[in-house]
Design an enzyme around this catalytic site. Structure first.
Site, short mmCIF file in Angstrom:
data_model
loop_
_atom_site.label_atom_id
_atom_site.label_comp_id
_atom_site.label_asym_id
_atom_site.label_seq_id
_atom_site.Cartn_x
_atom_site.Cartn_y
_atom_site.Cartn_z
NE ARG A 68 -115.65 -59.92 62.27
CZ ARG A 68 -114.33 -59.98 62.36
NH1 ARG A 68 -113.60 -58.87 62.21
NH2 ARG A 68 -113.71 -61.11 62.59
CE LYS A 90 -107.20 -60.47 60.69
NZ LYS A 90 -108.22 -61.15 61.51
#
Lengths: 405, 405
Positions: free
Chosen positions: A376, A226
């Site tokens: 998101r 990430k």
């Protein structure tokens, strides 16, 4: 531009951004607003070149000699030391390898075992809105160690911990809402109850200071693909606090966790230090891709990253408020900085959310949809620009207006 | 050449080798006799190019879209289907991911659980000279499931299995001696005793026909960086026999093993098929490097590989007998074909073995040393030449003669 009142502010903020030069270290397409670095971080330059060298020279030419000569064998600890400062860990406590799920399993079973067979400690707490794998793994760990799992809202874990609590596995940032949980207070409350604190820092590593050492966290695991930009499915990391290492009793004591792996001994003598958290042979290609990806962090202060992260999400929320018709995409991410991670999630009508995200993707705004109703948007301070935040909000407003007609 | 009586035969055998063209698919240095493919397989051409595409285009350009558009999500099953024919498995039973150690853990715990809580089945057998990680993992699995582990010489497992045996974890080929264990008879004996057979095929996959389906093996795991040439630490594979899949109860039920992973459900509903053996997010770079490496197997018959493997090891043993002073390096690998895997191990005096291997490495013969006394030489039929076998034996003889003076 005249109808986009915040575009000018975005440009000014980008121009003044002290981290702006880092964007040039990544492969990013200026035609796209890539706001999904909380799912898969962008490709840092240097990864492809490094991998080509690892494959062509280290594997192709040196072969097995690379286990020593190219440093493959010690890479899990060496790369762990590079991640350590990004999560607030001193040396010798972080090791890289296996998936986040596998590391969570090691950590939760080991946390229960730290109670030395005290059967009164038979409960594992998890945050109720945890990422699915955390709950699945916690339940498996509980089943195998004679415990039960109780799901509690993250904010209530301090009050829920008691004499039966062996450990809690808590997500630092809720993957859906982007809410940042209170790691220091929760850890302290768990300790006060005699329980161990296991944190999943997948959604905070690389976007905010975590302070594992400072806050006395016992065990932690996290993802590197990430905000750490290690590449798809890159190996995860495991943190074992130094003073617990000697009692860290892994349920996955593969040969790489042995004190003398090449003695090929019949009995398992656990290695000292974080090495005890290893299991099988490390996945060298992915591990060294991650190693190369971490180069972009050289000289970057976590506090500066956090400052830009908050500025980006603040600005995105302001753009949403300015551009998006009231009530059409409602922030569920907390406004308070101390409760916000690196992403902003907006709630849409559940029957519309997937279609809205599809349309955003078609228009070059990359976020993601988490069922049923959440959009998101992740902000990676090393490469995300304020202009992307503004563009995403503007495009979302256009999509929502069009769908309303 | 006149003093190397078997050099001519080596050349003739290489010229007549039906697999000889495959060597050109690998990065191999003709100046070196690389006889360590049982530890780290050579680099197939195409891996570097594929990785460059995966990194630069799939990750760098497409980003998260690649989870669907580039087929990342389904790669563990897709690559598993490519390995399946090499281990004698029909479709839908092999999945790739995690390390061998982690997959052995899944398999052994799941094997115990196949007895549905029958507490009388409280013993796990392992072969006494097993690779260390197998024993460590079996003991961990036993500890977590209320079983004990008993180590038995592999040949005695059929007789040792009884009403208390839950499962046996057996290595198909002994990593030290190169002895091939009797998979069909052992599996049948375990079944006759009501126990499950879990095989570690790390040292047989890619070098001999295994026949997992034919012989009714229940569960198996194996390594892909040896004879399958997947690269250092490449992801391992897990085989779950089709008719056991619905009852396969993994101790590592990560979100990738869920029937609907993106539903992000609180409860774990195991996926059907081999997917149930997955755990966390797959390590895409290493997995697709392996995928590319498997291209060299297209059109290769396992039986042809086995035929060349036996011819290579037969010839190496003949060279050792012809060249090496009697008693100085004694084969411990069985002479009988049905008891031989893909490597030949020679016993040296224990105080000399490491130094002998060091000297061989200096002279361009790459094998490895396994303490205390074994020199291992692996023969990878896709790229190893008879000339390398001859050269290795000749060089070994020279080293031993020199050390004796």
């Amino acid at each position: 531009m005249s109808d986009r009142p915040l575009a000018g502010e975005a440009a000014a903020r980008d121009a003044a951004d002290p981290l702006r030069a880092l964007r040039a270290a990544f492969t990013v397409d200026d035609a796209v607003a890539y706001l999904d670095g909380n799912s898969l971080g962008a490709l840092p330059h240097g990864v492809a070149e490094r991998l080509a060298h690892v494959v062509g020279h280290e594997w192709g030419r040196l072969g097995i000699r690379s286990w020593t000569e190219s440093g493959w064998w010690a890479a899990p600890e060496r790369v762990g030391e590079r991640i350590a400062p990004l999560v607030g860990a001193g040396p010798g406590q972080v090791v890289v390898g296996d998936s986040t799920s596998v590391n969570l399993f090691k950590a939760v079973v080991a946390a229960v075992r730290l109670h030395d067979g005290d059967r009164a400690r038979d409960e594992i707490l998890v945050d109720a809105t945890t990422f699915p794998t955390d709950a699945y793994i916690a339940r498996s760990a509980a089943r195998l160690t004679g415990c039960t799992v109780r799901a509690v809202p993250a904010g209530e874990i301090p009050g829920a911990a008691g004499p039966r609590t062996a450990a809690a596995l808590v997500n630092h940032v809720d993957y859906r809402t982007g809410r940042l949980h209170d790691l220091p207070a929760t850890t302290a409350a768990l300790h006060a109850a005699g329980a161990y604190a296991v944190w999943d820092v997948s959604h905070s590593a690389g976007v905010l200071p975590i302070g594992l050492d400072t806050h006395g966290v016992d065990l932690a695991a996290g993802c590197t693909y990430k905000y750490l930009n290690g590449g798809p499915g890159a190996p995860a990391f495991l943190y074992v606090r130094r003073d617990l290492q000697e009692r860290f009793d892994s349920p996955l004591p593969g040969w790489n966790s042995h004190a003398h792996p090449f003695a090929m001994a019949a009995d398992h003598t656990p290695a000292p230090g974080a090495t005890r958290g290893r299991c099988g042979t490390p996945d060298i290609l992915s591990l060294l891709a991650l190693d190369a990806a971490l180069d972009v962090w050289d000289g970057v202060r976590p506090a500066a990253v956090r400052a830009k992260s908050l500025a980006l999400t603040d600005f995105f929320l302001a753009c949403i408020e300015a551009y998006v018709p009231a009530g059409r995409a409602v922030p569920v991410t907390p406004a308070a900085h101390r409760e916000r991670g690196g992403q902003v999630s907006l709630a849409c009508p559940a029957d519309d959310a997937a279609a809205v995200m599809d349309e955003l993707l078609r228009r070059g705004v990359v976020g993601d949809h988490r069922p049923p109703d959440l959009l998101r948007f992740g902000f990676s301070p090393l490469y995300t620009r304020f202009a992307e935040a503004e563009r995403a909000a503007w495009t979302l407003a256009a999509v929502l207006r069009r769908r309303a007609t």
